[in-house]
Design a protein around this motif. Structure first.
Motif, PDB file in Angstrom:
ATOM      1  N   GLU A 230      50.132  20.414 -15.373  1.00  0.00           N
ATOM      2  CA  GLU A 230      50.170  21.831 -15.709  1.00  0.00           C
ATOM      3  C   GLU A 230      51.616  22.305 -15.676  1.00  0.00           C
ATOM      4  OE1 GLU A 230      47.131  24.504 -13.941  1.00  0.00           O
ATOM      5  OE2 GLU A 230      46.533  22.711 -12.818  1.00  0.00           O
ATOM      6  N   ILE A 231      52.043  22.935 -16.765  1.00  0.00           N
ATOM      7  CA  ILE A 231      53.418  23.420 -16.884  1.00  0.00           C
ATOM      8  C   ILE A 231      53.383  24.930 -17.064  1.00  0.00           C
ATOM      9  CG2 ILE A 231      55.558  23.290 -18.222  1.00  0.00           C
ATOM     10  CD1 ILE A 231      54.541  20.530 -19.233  1.00  0.00           C
ATOM     11  N   ASP A 232      54.133  25.638 -16.258  1.00  0.00           N
ATOM     12  CA  ASP A 232      54.239  27.090 -16.422  1.00  0.00           C
ATOM     13  C   ASP A 232      55.390  27.414 -17.357  1.00  0.00           C
ATOM     14  OD1 ASP A 232      52.103  27.493 -14.829  1.00  0.00           O
ATOM     15  OD2 ASP A 232      53.170  28.458 -13.187  1.00  0.00           O
ATOM     16  N   ARG A 233      55.229  28.543 -18.072  1.00  0.00           N
ATOM     17  CA  ARG A 233      56.248  28.938 -19.039  1.00  0.00           C
ATOM     18  C   ARG A 233      56.421  30.452 -19.009  1.00  0.00           C
ATOM     19  NH1 ARG A 233      56.392  27.885 -25.645  1.00  0.00           N
ATOM     20  NH2 ARG A 233      57.859  29.558 -26.111  1.00  0.00           N
ATOM     21  N   ALA A 234      57.652  30.906 -19.185  1.00  0.00           N
ATOM     22  CA  ALA A 234      57.944  32.340 -19.275  1.00  0.00           C
ATOM     23  C   ALA A 234      59.123  32.533 -20.215  1.00  0.00           C
ATOM     24  CB  ALA A 234      58.267  32.919 -17.902  1.00  0.00           C
TER      25      ALA A 234
ATOM     26  N   ARG B  66      62.755  19.436 -30.003  1.00  0.00           N
ATOM     27  CA  ARG B  66      62.917  20.591 -29.112  1.00  0.00           C
ATOM     28  C   ARG B  66      61.586  21.082 -28.538  1.00  0.00           C
ATOM     29  NH1 ARG B  66      67.641  23.317 -28.984  1.00  0.00           N
ATOM     30  NH2 ARG B  66      66.570  25.307 -28.605  1.00  0.00           N
ATOM     31  N   HIS B  67      60.636  20.191 -28.394  1.00  0.00           N
ATOM     32  CA  HIS B  67      59.358  20.507 -27.754  1.00  0.00           C
ATOM     33  C   HIS B  67      59.433  20.069 -26.291  1.00  0.00           C
ATOM     34  CE1 HIS B  67      57.223  20.278 -31.946  1.00  0.00           C
ATOM     35  NE2 HIS B  67      57.913  21.392 -31.766  1.00  0.00           N
ATOM     36  N   TYR B  68      59.921  20.969 -25.460  1.00  0.00           N
ATOM     37  CA  TYR B  68      60.260  20.567 -24.098  1.00  0.00           C
ATOM     38  C   TYR B  68      59.039  20.407 -23.194  1.00  0.00           C
ATOM     39  CZ  TYR B  68      64.891  21.476 -25.840  1.00  0.00           C
ATOM     40  OH  TYR B  68      66.036  21.438 -26.598  1.00  0.00           O
ATOM     41  N   GLU B  69      57.969  21.116 -23.502  1.00  0.00           N
ATOM     42  CA  GLU B  69      56.743  20.880 -22.739  1.00  0.00           C
ATOM     43  C   GLU B  69      56.247  19.457 -22.971  1.00  0.00           C
ATOM     44  OE1 GLU B  69      53.711  24.099 -22.162  1.00  0.00           O
ATOM     45  OE2 GLU B  69      54.838  25.035 -23.787  1.00  0.00           O
ATOM     46  N   GLN B  70      56.302  19.012 -24.224  1.00  0.00           N
ATOM     47  CA  GLN B  70      55.889  17.647 -24.525  1.00  0.00           C
ATOM     48  C   GLN B  70      56.819  16.636 -23.865  1.00  0.00           C
ATOM     49  OE1 GLN B  70      53.026  16.819 -25.922  1.00  0.00           O
ATOM     50  NE2 GLN B  70      52.619  19.029 -26.019  1.00  0.00           N
ATOM     51  N   ALA B  71      58.106  16.975 -23.766  1.00  0.00           N
ATOM     52  CA  ALA B  71      59.058  16.087 -23.087  1.00  0.00           C
ATOM     53  C   ALA B  71      58.676  15.915 -21.623  1.00  0.00           C
ATOM     54  CB  ALA B  71      60.473  16.640 -23.214  1.00  0.00           C
ATOM     55  N   LEU B  72      58.288  17.014 -20.975  1.00  0.00           N
ATOM     56  CA  LEU B  72      57.864  16.927 -19.573  1.00  0.00           C
ATOM     57  C   LEU B  72      56.576  16.118 -19.436  1.00  0.00           C
ATOM     58  CD1 LEU B  72      58.653  20.563 -18.329  1.00  0.00           C
ATOM     59  CD2 LEU B  72      60.002  18.476 -17.962  1.00  0.00           C
ATOM     60  N   ARG B  73      55.697  16.255 -20.418  1.00  0.00           N
ATOM     61  CA  ARG B  73      54.451  15.487 -20.365  1.00  0.00           C
ATOM     62  C   ARG B  73      54.719  13.993 -20.583  1.00  0.00           C
ATOM     63  NH1 ARG B  73      50.548  19.184 -19.973  1.00  0.00           N
ATOM     64  NH2 ARG B  73      50.921  21.228 -20.919  1.00  0.00           N
TER      65      ARG B  73
END
Length: 331
Positions: free
Chosen positions: A196-200, A81-88
């Motif tokens: 670069e990934i933005d997160r909110a 469930r590490h979605y930033e890593q999935a995008l990377r």
């Protein structure tokens, strides 16, 4: 708008997982001016994750890029469930070398739910909106937003957004700018070695809905139209189909993809957020554990304050008595 225009479910595009409680639904359409659909979307309510990706590059490149993002999100939802890593990971797979003739890229917006909160990760100009239903008002009172309010939660990574941020143009000019399709950040592409990934993060409120979409919807359908569709259609699949139809009625100039997600029925603190007529929260309630601890702190500080005040007062009275007695004895 005409529901008859919503008649395409391309087999090459991801469809949502089977939904147990029908909290979410989605739809996609190639549009009238593109040969293939380069968008992809997927969602899993049981794991609380949804994604919309808008492929770039033309031919098969965009379709492969958006599907790659979906597959990496699917893989991550079943494991870490590490979605930033999935995008990377998707970025690494899609970033071709400088000598490659095929530059595959895609935008993406991902929502991951955590109880009464949700987190958004995004790259490019695929968007997430939060719709808040109209407030209950007494009969005879004017309702300024009869169909609720729509708030954009993401900020586009685009050339036009840069112009808006700099003050060179306003939002009205941005909506019709000839370069509004030019993005400044994407997943994949040899020109972007690092991603670069933005997160909110946000908390759910009662009756709210999230809308994820590609720019095929946001460029052609106004916020007022989106609000009306969401307000009049409680079924998310019907709302998704009607939003697609609205974009087609506006010309269908691009691939169009939407997902509509309803707030969970239960909130972790036992109470849902209330909203005023403008769609703003009347009170921003913290979770019950934090609230109780803060309340306890206030009580402790209040008791200590009273004790200190009493001691100080007694000390002053005693000092004054001693001083007066001393003066009398000396005289």
């Amino acid at each position: 708008m005409s529901e008859a225009k919503v008649r395409e479910r391309p087999s090459g595009v991801s469809q949502p997982a089977v939904r147990a409680n029908m909290r979410s639904a989605g739809a996609t359409h190639t549009g009238y001016r593109r040969d293939q659909n380069e968008d992809a979307f997927w969602g899993d309510e049981s794991r609380g994750v949804w994604v919309v990706a808008d492929g770039l590059g033309g031919h098969q490149a965009g379709e492969i890029a958006s599907q790659t993002v979906v597959e990496e999100i699917q893989r991550s939802s079943a494991t870490d469930r590490h979605y930033e890593q999935a995008l990377r990971r998707a970025h690494a797979l899609l970033a071709g070398d400088e000598n490659s003739n095929t530059a595959m890229g895609t935008t993406a917006v991902v929502v991951a739910e955590d109880a009464s909160y949700f987190h958004i990760y995004w790259v490019g100009d695929s968007r997430a909106y939060l719709w808040t239903p109209p407030s209950e008002v007494p009969d005879g009172t004017d309702q300024p937003f009869p169909h609720g309010t729509l708030k954009q939660l993401t900020v586009d990574h685009s050339y036009v957004q840069m112009l808006v941020d700099s003050g060179a143009i306003n939002q009205e000019e941005a909506a019709n700018h000839p370069n509004r399709h030019v993005i400044t950040r994407c997943i994949g592409g040899s020109a972007n070695p690092t991603l670069e990934i933005d997160r909110a993060s946000f908390s759910w409120g009662a009756g709210q809905k999230l809308l994820l979409c590609s720019d095929g919807l946001s460029n052609d359908v106004s916020p007022a139209e989106i609000c009306e569709v969401l307000a009049k259609n409680t079924d998310n699949q019907r709302a998704s189909d009607l939003l697609i139809a609205a974009a087609l009625d506006a010309g269908g100039r691009d691939n169009i993809t939407v997902q509509v997600i309803s707030a969970p029925d239960n909130q972790t603190d036992g109470q849902a957020t209330k909203f005023d007529a403008n769609g703003n929260p009347k009170s921003q309630k913290q979770n019950s554990r934090t609230s109780r601890s803060l309340l306890g702190s206030h009580k402790i500080f209040s008791t200590r304050g009273k004790l200190i005040l009493n001691i100080t007062t007694l000390a002053l009275i005693l000092s004054a008595g001693i001083y007066v007695t001393w003066q009398l004895l000396n005289s």
